[in-house]
Design a protein around this motif. Structure first.
Motif, short mmCIF file in Angstrom:
data_model
loop_
_atom_site.label_atom_id
_atom_site.label_comp_id
_atom_site.label_asym_id
_atom_site.label_seq_id
_atom_site.Cartn_x
_atom_site.Cartn_y
_atom_site.Cartn_z
N TYR A 20 0.83 -1.20 0.00
CA TYR A 20 0.00 0.00 0.00
C TYR A 20 0.87 1.26 0.00
O TYR A 20 0.62 2.20 -0.76
CB TYR A 20 -0.93 -0.02 1.22
CG TYR A 20 -1.73 1.24 1.40
CD1 TYR A 20 -2.80 1.53 0.56
CD2 TYR A 20 -1.43 2.13 2.41
CE1 TYR A 20 -3.54 2.69 0.73
CE2 TYR A 20 -2.17 3.28 2.59
CZ TYR A 20 -3.22 3.55 1.75
OH TYR A 20 -3.95 4.70 1.91
N ASP A 27 1.98 6.46 -7.01
CA ASP A 27 0.94 7.42 -7.40
C ASP A 27 1.51 8.83 -7.43
O ASP A 27 1.31 9.58 -8.38
CB ASP A 27 -0.22 7.32 -6.41
CG ASP A 27 -1.35 8.26 -6.73
OD1 ASP A 27 -1.27 9.44 -6.31
OD2 ASP A 27 -2.31 7.84 -7.40
N SER A 51 -6.99 9.54 -15.14
CA SER A 51 -8.06 8.56 -15.04
C SER A 51 -7.57 7.29 -14.34
O SER A 51 -8.25 6.74 -13.46
CB SER A 51 -8.58 8.22 -16.45
OG SER A 51 -9.56 7.22 -16.38
N GLN A 54 -7.03 7.95 -10.69
CA GLN A 54 -8.30 8.02 -9.96
C GLN A 54 -8.72 6.62 -9.51
O GLN A 54 -9.15 6.43 -8.38
CB GLN A 54 -9.39 8.65 -10.82
CG GLN A 54 -10.72 8.76 -10.11
CD GLN A 54 -11.78 9.44 -10.95
OE1 GLN A 54 -11.52 9.95 -12.03
NE2 GLN A 54 -13.00 9.46 -10.45
N THR A 55 -8.57 5.64 -10.40
CA THR A 55 -8.89 4.26 -10.03
C THR A 55 -8.00 3.79 -8.89
O THR A 55 -8.47 3.16 -7.93
CB THR A 55 -8.73 3.33 -11.25
OG1 THR A 55 -9.60 3.77 -12.28
CG2 THR A 55 -9.02 1.89 -10.90
N GLY A 57 -6.60 5.64 -6.64
CA GLY A 57 -7.05 6.34 -5.44
C GLY A 57 -8.30 5.74 -4.84
O GLY A 57 -8.41 5.61 -3.61
N GLU A 58 -9.24 5.35 -5.70
CA GLU A 58 -10.46 4.71 -5.20
C GLU A 58 -10.14 3.38 -4.54
O GLU A 58 -10.70 3.06 -3.49
CB GLU A 58 -11.45 4.51 -6.35
CG GLU A 58 -12.03 5.82 -6.88
CD GLU A 58 -12.78 5.65 -8.19
OE1 GLU A 58 -12.85 4.52 -8.72
OE2 GLU A 58 -13.30 6.66 -8.69
N ASN A 59 -9.27 2.62 -5.15
CA ASN A 59 -8.90 1.32 -4.57
C ASN A 59 -8.10 1.49 -3.29
O ASN A 59 -8.17 0.64 -2.40
CB ASN A 59 -8.09 0.50 -5.58
CG ASN A 59 -8.96 0.01 -6.72
OD1 ASN A 59 -10.16 -0.14 -6.58
ND2 ASN A 59 -8.34 -0.23 -7.85
N GLY A 61 -8.57 3.43 -0.82
CA GLY A 61 -9.46 3.50 0.34
C GLY A 61 -9.89 2.11 0.80
O GLY A 61 -9.89 1.81 2.00
N HIS A 62 -10.23 1.25 -0.14
CA HIS A 62 -10.63 -0.12 0.20
C HIS A 62 -9.45 -0.90 0.79
O HIS A 62 -9.61 -1.66 1.75
CB HIS A 62 -11.17 -0.85 -1.03
CG HIS A 62 -12.44 -0.26 -1.56
ND1 HIS A 62 -13.65 -0.42 -0.94
CD2 HIS A 62 -12.68 0.51 -2.65
CE1 HIS A 62 -14.59 0.21 -1.61
NE2 HIS A 62 -14.03 0.78 -2.65
N GLN A 65 -8.85 0.20 4.39
CA GLN A 65 -9.85 -0.36 5.30
C GLN A 65 -9.58 -1.84 5.57
O GLN A 65 -9.69 -2.31 6.70
CB GLN A 65 -11.25 -0.18 4.73
CG GLN A 65 -11.73 1.24 4.75
CD GLN A 65 -13.10 1.41 4.10
OE1 GLN A 65 -13.71 0.45 3.63
NE2 GLN A 65 -13.58 2.64 4.04
#
Length: 90
Positions: A20, A27, A51, A54-55, A57-59, A61-62, A65
């Motif tokens: 991570y 990134d 683009s 962005q993907t 970045g979205e991943n 977060g998951h 968690q």
């Protein structure tokens, strides 16, 4: 000063945390290169990279968690990877 020893076991949560951190570093580096490319007129390339980032970045977060949940559970034998002996690496 003591001599630092290498761990003999790597826990899944620790390994995933390092992956991570690498993802975040990559990134940042890719964004820096994107900004440079855009300053040189490569706006379409910049849009494509943004683009993809962005993907990522979205991943992220998951992933974060999931790592938090793994760390709360603590190390289990099933999530422990033993470091191979040096002679088995080659």
């Amino acid at each position: 000063m003591g001599v630092e020893t290498k761990p003999t076991e790597y826990y899944l949560a620790d390994i995933l945390d390092r992956l991570y951190q690498n993802q975040l570093a990559l990134d940042t580096a890719v964004m820096e290169l994107t900004l440079r490319a855009e300053r040189q007129g490569a706006t379409e390339t910049g849009d494509n990279v943004r683009s993809a980032l962005q993907t990522i970045g979205e991943n992220a977060g998951h992933i974060k968690q999931g790592l938090a949940k793994l760390k709360v559970q603590g190390p289990h034998k099933s999530s422990c990877l033993r470091r191979p002996p040096c002679d088995s690496l080659f």
